[in-house]
Scaffold this active site. Structure first.
Site, PDB file in Angstrom:
ATOM      1  N   SER A   1       6.393  -4.145  20.182  1.00 39.74           N
ATOM      2  CA  SER A   1       6.569  -4.404  18.857  1.00 39.74           C
ATOM      3  C   SER A   1       5.430  -4.665  18.235  1.00 39.74           C
ATOM      4  O   SER A   1       4.443  -5.081  18.934  1.00 39.74           O
ATOM      5  CB  SER A   1       7.652  -6.072  18.955  1.00 39.74           C
ATOM      6  N   CYS A   2       5.570  -4.293  16.898  1.00 42.76           N
ATOM      7  CA  CYS A   2       4.224  -4.402  16.056  1.00 42.76           C
ATOM      8  C   CYS A   2       3.788  -5.875  15.823  1.00 42.76           C
ATOM      9  O   CYS A   2       3.108  -5.845  14.753  1.00 42.76           O
ATOM     10  CB  CYS A   2       4.219  -3.548  14.967  1.00 42.76           C
ATOM     11  N   ILE A   3       4.026  -6.851  16.242  1.00 40.32           N
ATOM     12  CA  ILE A   3       3.370  -8.059  15.826  1.00 40.32           C
ATOM     13  C   ILE A   3       2.679  -8.799  16.896  1.00 40.32           C
ATOM     14  O   ILE A   3       2.822  -8.390  17.972  1.00 40.32           O
ATOM     15  CB  ILE A   3       4.640  -9.057  15.175  1.00 40.32           C
TER      16      ILE A   3
ATOM     17  N   ALA B   1      -0.514  -4.287  14.815  1.00 40.04           N
ATOM     18  CA  ALA B   1      -0.906  -5.490  14.407  1.00 40.04           C
ATOM     19  C   ALA B   1      -0.141  -6.221  13.472  1.00 40.04           C
ATOM     20  O   ALA B   1       0.752  -5.464  12.835  1.00 40.04           O
ATOM     21  CB  ALA B   1      -2.538  -5.381  13.858  1.00 40.04           C
TER      22      ALA B   1
END
Lengths: 101, 417
Positions: free
Chosen positions: A99-101, B298
């Site tokens: 996941s991109c976080i 990010a």
């Protein structure tokens, strides 16, 4: 997964294949069976697409699969119930999606 | 005379305009900022609006006040970028040429992506708090709401400020407790992720906080549509969650302009494929991307844009001098997490290191605590509004390095190899 694979390939702790190139269709069928999935032609199309994207170093998410032209998101869920991207990635012999976080 | 165009004058765009203005020779380079909206929103403040902590006036100012005087600021909507011509076409019919383009167009909510979300219950029983309008209307709703099922739902996993929905949940728990009506409210947190957050240690800490506050987490729920008639969230695999009041974090997308310019990633979310280290766009050498507009793995957060700006400034200067782009972004993010009742937590992490416990920014003395819940962190969060307006967006140096530091972090034994 408690089942020990008849075809022993190196995986990480979560069962994701370590070496993309070792993947075989037989191994995929066996992993799919652990999820109660019998691979149909549609499944294979998705798996090949995932492998191709991995080879191109494309970061995957469910929407990209939904835009692949092979399945829409709903069909993707029907093919790989539960967590479609996590399960299909495992069967396709590619790393667990991040996941991109 | 050469031109750098910065598309977008939000957090990332303002910092870049200030930084480049300080570094570049004004006789050689002209800097232009183009944005369709003259107003600068302090987006971290939106979270507090529904609970009446901030009024809209606290968190909105004019963009032009934060840009250097000789940076040209155009309030215009860009229609299309044509990289092969090094040009941007504006909706007004004007055309702008650039030598270097920096895309800082951010991300926005698109409730239309989820059928039924923007239906008849929109802004009646369904709200967002990622826009000032949504947050303000939600404040009105909460004032008079008599209780029931409050559902906080993430439509997609790639969202701005990934911790904000959790903060909203914690603040809602505190708000209803302080109003003496917490027992009349059932709070549900519905997410497409497998847990409260993505990284293991932070997820553990946040999950136990949610449990402590009696919030039900419904993981692996990927919303397909909202049934307005039955007041129900429905997932792609036909699971259902009923609600009385739905606070939605709709699908986040990059600017439409990116789609129109064919610069977006394959998932159709309009984020620009970007080199995760150099911040150069993957398609064009003279196009760079910063902030929420990138497709980097990010967080989409102001702190990330701020750290990226250090790297991008260096790389734009290298590019101008024809040198290799040697500055590398490490994915550094630093986020306060409001947990309610005057307390907050803090996480600091990057591409390779998940949030770890410890002290921040200095070892031992802190004063802030990583992965801890305390008052110092909450004061830090509130003080940040001043830092944002007075230091951050005008590109002044903050006492936090752009690369994540391990100083003050306690590394668990199992991670030491």
């Amino acid at each position: 997964m408690e089942t020990i694979n008849a075809i022993p390939l190196a995986t990480n702790a979560e069962g994701y294949l370590k070496n993309y190139n070792e993947w075989t269709k037989e191994w995929a069928e066996e992993v799919a069976a652990q999820y109660g999935i019998t691979l149909t032609e549609k499944h294979w199309d998705v798996l090949q697409w995932l492998r191709q994207k991995q080879a191109e170093d494309v970061k995957l998410n469910i929407r990209k699969v939904g835009n692949s032209g092979i399945v829409d998101i709903k069909q993707f869920y029907e093919l790989f119930p539960g967590g479609p991207l996590k399960i299909s990635s495992k069967i396709a012999g590619i790393p667990k999606p991040v996941s991109c976080i | 005379m050469k031109t750098i165009i910065i598309l977008g004058g939000g957090t990332a765009g303002s910092i870049m305009a200030n930084r480049l203005h300080n570094k570049l020779d004004a006789d050689e380079w002209q800097i232009k900022v183009i944005d369709k909206d003259p107003l600068h929103y302090y987006q971290p403040g939106f979270l507090f609006v529904p609970f009446g902590v901030y009024e809209p006036g606290d968190i909105v100012k004019n963009k032009i006040d934060f840009l250097p005087k000789d940076v040209e600021f155009l309030v215009e909507e860009a229609d299309k970028i044509v990289p092969s011509e090094n040009r941007i076409y504006l909706k007004s019919g004007v055309m702008c040429s650039y030598d270097i383009l920096i895309i800082a167009t951010g991300a926005e909510i698109v409730p239309e992506e989820t059928p039924g979300l923007k239906g008849e219950l929109w802004q009646k029983d369904i709200f967002d708090f990622y826009t000032l309008e949504g947050a303000t209307l939600l404040a009105e709703k909460l004032k008079n709401w008599e209780g029931g099922k409050l559902v906080i739902s993430l439509a997609e996993s790639t969202i701005k400020c990934p911790v904000a929905p959790l903060e909203f949940t914690f603040l809602a728990d505190a708000y209803f407790t302080e109003k003496g009506m917490r027992e009349k409210v059932d709070i549900f947190y519905v997410t497409p992720l497998s847990g409260a957050f993505t990284k293991p240690r932070a997820t553990k800490m946040l999950s136990s906080l949610l449990e402590e506050k009696n919030v039900m987490v419904i993981p692996d729920f990927y919303t397909e549509h909202v049934d307005n008639e039955r007041k129900m969230l429905v997932s792609y695999d036909q699971k259902e969650v009923p609600f009385d009041l739905l606070v939605s974090i709709p699908v986040n997308k990059g600017s439409e302009l990116i789609e129109k310019s064919h610069l977006g990633d394959e998932d159709g979310l309009n984020f620009v494929p970007t080199d995760k280290y150099s911040l150069q766009s993957k398609g064009f050498k003279n196009i760079f991307v910063i902030g929420d507009a990138t497709n980097l793995p990010a967080s989409k957060a102001g702190s990330v844009a701020h750290f990226e700006a250090d790297i991008l400034t260096e790389n734009v200067l290298s590019y101008i001098e024809g040198k290799p782009l040697e500055a590398k972004f490490d994915g550094h993010a630093n986020c306060f997490i409001e947990t309610g009742f005057g307390k907050a937590s803090l996480i600091d992490f990057n591409y390779d290191t998940e949030p770890l416990p410890g002290k921040f920014p200095y070892p031992v003395v802190g004063p802030m605590g990583l992965l801890k819940v305390n008052r110092q962190n909450h004061w830090g969060k509130l003080a940040f509004k001043w830092v944002y307006w007075h230091m951050l967006i005008t590109g002044k140096n903050l006492p936090i390095p752009s690369h994540m530091s391990m100083a003050g972090k306690e590394v668990p034994a199992e991670l030491l190899n």
